[in-house]
Scaffold this motif. Structure first.
Motif, mmCIF file in Angstrom:
data_model
loop_
_atom_site.group_PDB
_atom_site.id
_atom_site.type_symbol
_atom_site.label_atom_id
_atom_site.label_comp_id
_atom_site.label_asym_id
_atom_site.label_seq_id
_atom_site.Cartn_x
_atom_site.Cartn_y
_atom_site.Cartn_z
ATOM 1 N N GLU A 157 28.777 73.608 -95.764
ATOM 2 C CA GLU A 157 27.805 72.553 -95.294
ATOM 3 C C GLU A 157 28.294 71.373 -94.254
ATOM 4 N N LEU A 158 29.605 71.190 -94.317
ATOM 5 C CA LEU A 158 30.202 70.456 -93.469
ATOM 6 C C LEU A 158 30.531 71.090 -92.190
ATOM 7 N N SER A 159 31.166 72.318 -92.196
ATOM 8 C CA SER A 159 31.761 73.067 -90.803
ATOM 9 C C SER A 159 30.492 73.552 -90.090
ATOM 10 N N SER A 160 29.132 73.659 -90.597
ATOM 11 C CA SER A 160 28.170 74.039 -89.680
ATOM 12 C C SER A 160 27.596 72.907 -88.784
ATOM 13 N N PRO A 161 27.196 71.723 -89.378
ATOM 14 C CA PRO A 161 26.751 70.546 -88.603
ATOM 15 C C PRO A 161 27.980 70.082 -87.880
ATOM 16 N N ARG A 162 29.052 70.226 -88.076
ATOM 17 C CA ARG A 162 30.478 69.966 -87.337
ATOM 18 C C ARG A 162 30.270 70.609 -85.818
ATOM 19 N N ALA A 163 30.020 72.018 -85.851
ATOM 20 C CA ALA A 163 29.750 72.883 -84.787
ATOM 21 C C ALA A 163 28.494 72.458 -84.032
ATOM 22 N N ILE A 164 27.300 72.359 -85.076
ATOM 23 C CA ILE A 164 26.098 72.000 -84.037
ATOM 24 C C ILE A 164 26.082 70.628 -83.403
#
Length: 140
Positions: free
Chosen positions: A84-91
């Protein structure tokens, strides 16, 4: 490479730019660090120019990979896991680049959480290197 981020080449010959997490993700999921913005501003300009030069029959994509370190997320009201952290980091990086005019159709956003580390030891330097965004220009 004109950017001050770390560049590396993967087995598929795609060039990856690695950025530390501190440049991009704030608690409200925005890109805020001036150094990170400056690097992304240069990248956005280069990608916009590149999009004009690549023939339309070549389907290019910018893959923005989100990564974390191996430490579990504890007591976070926003992120329950490293996924859940790595996805919004890329977004957050994609949203910023799109706001600068990079074409919306040119994105892929894998989130790898802690499962593709650059460093496997566990000192603070390994944690820092593994919290990153990788940008890879490739074909669809």
């Amino acid at each position: 490479m004109p950017f001050s981020a770390t560049a590396r080449t993967s087995a598929s010959s795609a060039t990856a730019l690695c950025f530390s997490r501190k440049y991009f993700l704030t608690p409200d999921r925005r890109c805020c660090c001036p150094k990170g913005r400056s690097e992304l501003d240069k990248l956005a300009s280069a990608l916009t120019d590149l999009d004009k030069q690549i023939p339309p029959e070549i389907a290019w994509v910018l893959r923005v990979d989100g990564h974390t370190d191996v430490r579990p997320i504890l007591n976070s009201p926003v992120f329950k896991s490293n996924w859940e952290l790595s996805s919004p980091r890329a977004i957050s990086v994609v949203q910023y680049l799109v706001s600068l005019g990079v074409p919306r159709s040119a994105w892929s956003l894998p989130a790898f959480a802690e499962f593709q580390p650059l460093d496997t030891p566990r000192p603070k330097t390994a944690y820092k290197r593994n919290r990153r965004i990788e940008l890879k220009l490739t074909e669809r």
